[in-house]
Design an enzyme around this catalytic site. Structure first.
Site, PDB file in Angstrom:
ATOM      1  N   ARG A   1      57.443  78.205  85.029  1.00 13.47           N
ATOM      2  CA  ARG A   1      57.606  79.254  84.034  1.00 13.47           C
ATOM      3  C   ARG A   1      57.714  80.638  84.674  1.00 13.47           C
ATOM      4  NH1 ARG A   1      56.985  78.280  78.632  1.00 13.47           N
ATOM      5  NH2 ARG A   1      55.674  76.509  78.246  1.00 13.47           N
TER       6      ARG A   1
ATOM      7  N   ARG B   1      58.580  86.650  71.935  1.00 12.09           N
ATOM      8  CA  ARG B   1      58.730  85.453  72.782  1.00 12.09           C
ATOM      9  C   ARG B   1      59.986  85.558  73.645  1.00 12.09           C
ATOM     10  NH1 ARG B   1      58.761  80.756  68.632  1.00 12.09           N
ATOM     11  NH2 ARG B   1      58.998  79.379  70.416  1.00 12.09           N
TER      12      ARG B   1
END
Ligand SMILES: [Zn+2]
Length: 214
Positions: free
Chosen positions: A89, A172
């Site tokens: 990530r 997000r």
């Protein structure tokens, strides 16, 4: 062992594509969430460590996730193909994965980035609805319930999860741009990046992904 990393913004459909293509090709789909649940359920050493963080309400740190991946690689047959979904990530995790793979005698062969334009991502994420009673998922455009706003399965009123509210979606996507998008650059510099057009239907995207991983 082949390791293929799936990348893409929230709503790009990487989890769906990874699951569909894994089923078809016999690869193992490793989503970070499922890996974590599995390690917790089997009480592996890394699973027990993760448990202590989760019980105190904290996030599982990278080093524990890395131990979990090392456990997974150690028990994976040498001729297997793994699809990583949700890891790495960030760039530090990408570097860690390269190292773990090397220690297991494997390499990250390919990073597939599923590209979807921002407008389309906003429409996909903003259209999600969920049943608070039975958990069924819907989408106002691609998977509408028979009666607007009502769960087909149990008749409860559908809600928009906090995660899918417009302000949260924008946040997000911003986090993705800042933290995860550099991972795309990491694999691009390593000559391992392939981009897949994620604008089509789930079946169309899965077909493109399948062709890319063969
Ligand atoms: Zn329901």
């Amino acid at each position: 062992m082949r390791i293929i990393v799936f990348l893409g913004a929230p709503g790009a459909g990487k989890g769906t594509a990874a699951a569909a293509v894994a089923k078809k090709t016999g690869a193992r789909h490793v989503s970070t969430g499922a890996m974590l649940r599995d390690a917790l359920a089997r009480e592996t050493p890394a699973g027990l460590e993760a448990k202590s963080y989760m019980e105190s309400g904290g996030l599982v740190p990278d080093e524990v996730l890395c131990k979990m991946i090392a456990e997974l690689l150690a028990e994976t047959p040498k001729d297997a193909t793994l699809f990583f979904d949700g890891f790495p990530r960030n760039e530090a995790q990408a570097a860690a994965l390269d190292k773990l793979a090397a220690e297991a005698g494997a390499t990250v062969d390919l990073a597939l980035c599923i590209d979807v334009a921002k407008d389309a991502l906003l429409a996909r994420l903003g259209g999600r609805r969920v049943c608070p009673k039975c958990g069924a998922g819907y989408h106002v455009v691609s998977l509408p319930p028979k009666k607007e706003g009502v769960c087909d399965a149990c008749g409860a009123e559908l809600i928009t999860r906090l995660d899918d509210q417009p302000a949260t979606i924008a946040h997000r996507l911003e986090v993705y741009e800042q933290v995860t998008a550099p991972v795309v650059g990491w694999y691009e510099r390593a000559g391992k990046l392939r981009r897949v057009d994620g604008s089509g239907s789930a079946d169309e995207v899965a077909a493109l992904v399948e062709a890319a991983v063969r």
